[in-house]
Write an enzyme that holds these catalytic residues in place. Structure first.
Site, short mmCIF file in Angstrom:
data_model
loop_
_atom_site.label_atom_id
_atom_site.label_comp_id
_atom_site.label_asym_id
_atom_site.label_seq_id
_atom_site.Cartn_x
_atom_site.Cartn_y
_atom_site.Cartn_z
N HIS A 7 -54.73 26.39 12.02
CA HIS A 7 -53.31 26.63 12.67
C HIS A 7 -53.39 27.45 14.14
O HIS A 7 -54.43 28.24 14.05
CB HIS A 7 -52.12 27.13 11.85
CG HIS A 7 -52.55 28.55 10.90
ND1 HIS A 7 -53.31 28.65 9.70
CD2 HIS A 7 -52.57 29.73 11.74
CE1 HIS A 7 -53.37 29.94 9.55
NE2 HIS A 7 -52.85 30.73 10.30
N HIS A 79 -52.49 34.24 17.17
CA HIS A 79 -53.78 33.97 16.76
C HIS A 79 -54.09 32.70 16.47
O HIS A 79 -53.17 31.79 16.43
CB HIS A 79 -54.24 34.70 15.48
CG HIS A 79 -53.41 34.50 14.28
ND1 HIS A 79 -52.43 35.04 13.72
CD2 HIS A 79 -53.61 33.49 13.21
CE1 HIS A 79 -51.77 34.65 12.61
NE2 HIS A 79 -52.61 33.61 12.41
N GLU A 130 -58.49 34.12 13.16
CA GLU A 130 -58.37 34.12 11.62
C GLU A 130 -59.35 33.07 11.15
O GLU A 130 -59.30 32.12 11.64
CB GLU A 130 -56.91 33.66 11.19
CG GLU A 130 -56.80 33.75 9.47
CD GLU A 130 -55.41 33.33 9.38
OE1 GLU A 130 -54.54 32.99 10.17
OE2 GLU A 130 -55.21 33.27 8.07
C1 LIG Z 1 -50.34 34.93 6.25
C2 LIG Z 1 -51.51 34.59 7.05
C3 LIG Z 1 -52.17 33.31 7.19
O1 LIG Z 1 -52.07 32.50 8.01
O2 LIG Z 1 -52.88 33.03 6.17
C4 LIG Z 1 -51.36 35.49 8.69
O3 LIG Z 1 -51.71 34.71 9.41
S1 LIG Z 1 -51.03 36.82 8.38
C5 LIG Z 1 -50.98 37.37 10.52
C6 LIG Z 1 -50.80 38.82 10.51
N1 LIG Z 1 -51.85 39.54 10.36
C7 LIG Z 1 -52.67 40.10 11.15
O4 LIG Z 1 -52.67 39.72 12.44
C8 LIG Z 1 -53.91 40.78 10.65
C9 LIG Z 1 -54.98 41.15 11.78
N2 LIG Z 1 -54.26 41.87 12.94
C10 LIG Z 1 -54.40 43.28 12.94
O5 LIG Z 1 -55.16 44.06 12.08
C11 LIG Z 1 -53.65 43.94 14.04
O6 LIG Z 1 -52.75 43.17 14.70
C12 LIG Z 1 -54.72 44.06 15.46
C13 LIG Z 1 -55.34 42.82 15.97
C14 LIG Z 1 -55.68 45.28 15.03
C15 LIG Z 1 -53.89 44.63 16.52
O7 LIG Z 1 -52.94 45.63 16.05
P1 LIG Z 1 -52.06 46.48 16.99
O8 LIG Z 1 -51.36 45.22 17.74
O9 LIG Z 1 -51.23 47.43 16.40
O10 LIG Z 1 -53.11 47.25 17.80
P2 LIG Z 1 -53.07 47.92 19.25
O11 LIG Z 1 -51.69 48.02 19.68
O12 LIG Z 1 -53.96 49.36 19.16
O13 LIG Z 1 -53.92 46.94 20.11
C16 LIG Z 1 -55.08 46.84 20.41
C17 LIG Z 1 -55.42 46.01 21.77
O14 LIG Z 1 -55.61 44.61 21.11
C18 LIG Z 1 -54.53 44.02 21.80
N3 LIG Z 1 -53.82 42.99 20.85
C19 LIG Z 1 -53.26 43.44 19.68
N4 LIG Z 1 -52.80 41.96 18.97
C20 LIG Z 1 -53.42 40.90 19.93
C21 LIG Z 1 -53.34 39.54 19.63
N5 LIG Z 1 -52.61 39.16 18.55
N6 LIG Z 1 -54.03 38.73 20.60
C22 LIG Z 1 -54.65 39.07 21.42
N7 LIG Z 1 -54.82 40.82 21.56
C23 LIG Z 1 -54.01 41.68 20.93
C24 LIG Z 1 -53.32 44.81 22.40
O15 LIG Z 1 -53.06 44.31 23.48
C25 LIG Z 1 -54.37 46.01 22.62
O16 LIG Z 1 -54.89 45.71 23.87
P3 LIG Z 1 -54.94 46.68 25.09
O17 LIG Z 1 -55.70 47.92 24.39
O18 LIG Z 1 -55.93 46.05 26.27
O19 LIG Z 1 -53.63 46.92 25.40
CO LIG Z 2 -52.47 32.92 10.17
#
Ligand SMILES: C[C@@H](C(=O)O)C(=O)SCCNC(=O)CCNC(=O)[C@H](O)C(C)(C)COP(=O)(O)OP(=O)(O)OC[C@H]1O[C@@H](n2cnc3c(N)ncnc32)[C@H](O)[C@@H]1OP(=O)(O)O
Ligand SMILES: [Co+2]
Length: 134
Positions: A7, A79, A130
């Site tokens: 996805h 993602h 992912e």
């Molecule tokens: C249900 C399941 C499924 O499908 O089965 C799902 O999908 S669950 C979908 C939801 N779950 C997840 O997303 C889990 C994994 N995600 C995470 O742990 C978090 O979202 C992070 C990826 C660590 C980002 O967290 P957060 O935005 O709080 O961190 P942050 O503000 O410190 O951002 C750090 C740097 O990464 C960038 N950044 C953050 N999220 C981003 C994304 N989605 N795509 C591209 N860049 C991204 C920010 O702009 C920043 O860049 P700069 O430093 O350059 O400004």
């Molecule tokens: Co997903």
């Protein structure tokens, strides 16, 4: 190692509006909303012939997509999810190669009841990846 595109996820500020748009304007086949409390999101899947679109909306206090939506007020591609045959082998290979596996590094059960892991966007061309067990 990576296989099919499972996805593409889009974070949306208004889930009902996004569902209406995908269903009524684009003619997509949309699922019911599914709460994923372990992931801090509510998801709706749009089924396409060759893949799915995952519409994501924050759920609960510490949603991992909250900061993303603050930065992208009208939403945005959040993602991409690739299938892998062996998620533990994939994880170990990626860690050995220096990629950051998010969270505690252990797979969680995802929206398709299969184990999933996330890889830091800064390690993959600025795109959050992912991995889902096929
Ligand atoms: C249900 C399941 C499924 O499908 O089965 C799902 O999908 S669950 C979908 C939801 N779950 C997840 O997303 C889990 C994994 N995600 C995470 O742990 C978090 O979202 C992070 C990826 C660590 C980002 O967290 P957060 O935005 O709080 O961190 P942050 O503000 O410190 O951002 C750090 C740097 O990464 C960038 N950044 C953050 N999220 C981003 C994304 N989605 N795509 C591209 N860049 C991204 C920010 O702009 C920043 O860049 P700069 O430093 O350059 O400004
Ligand atoms: Co997903």
């Amino acid at each position: 190692m990576i296989g099919r595109l499972n996805h593409v996820a889009i974070a949306v500020p208004d889930l009902d509006a996004a569902v209406a748009q995908y269903r009524d304007m684009l003619g997509g086949k949309v699922s019911e909303p599914q709460a994923q409390p372990d992931h801090g999101v509510t998801v709706v899947f749009v089924e396409l012939p060759n893949t799915k679109i995952e519409l994501l909306h924050p759920l609960g206090e510490n949603s991992p997509i909250a900061a993303f939506l603050e930065r992208n007020a009208s939403g945005g591609i959040h993602h991409i999810c690739y299938e892998v045959d062996d998620i533990y082998a994939a994880r170990d290979k990626l860690k050995a190669g220096g990629a950051r596996v998010l969270g505690d590094g252990e797979p969680k059960i995802g929206a398709h009841d299969k184990p999933v892991l996330f890889l830091h966007p800064k390690d993959f061309c600025g795109s959050l990846v992912e991995l889902e067990q096929a």
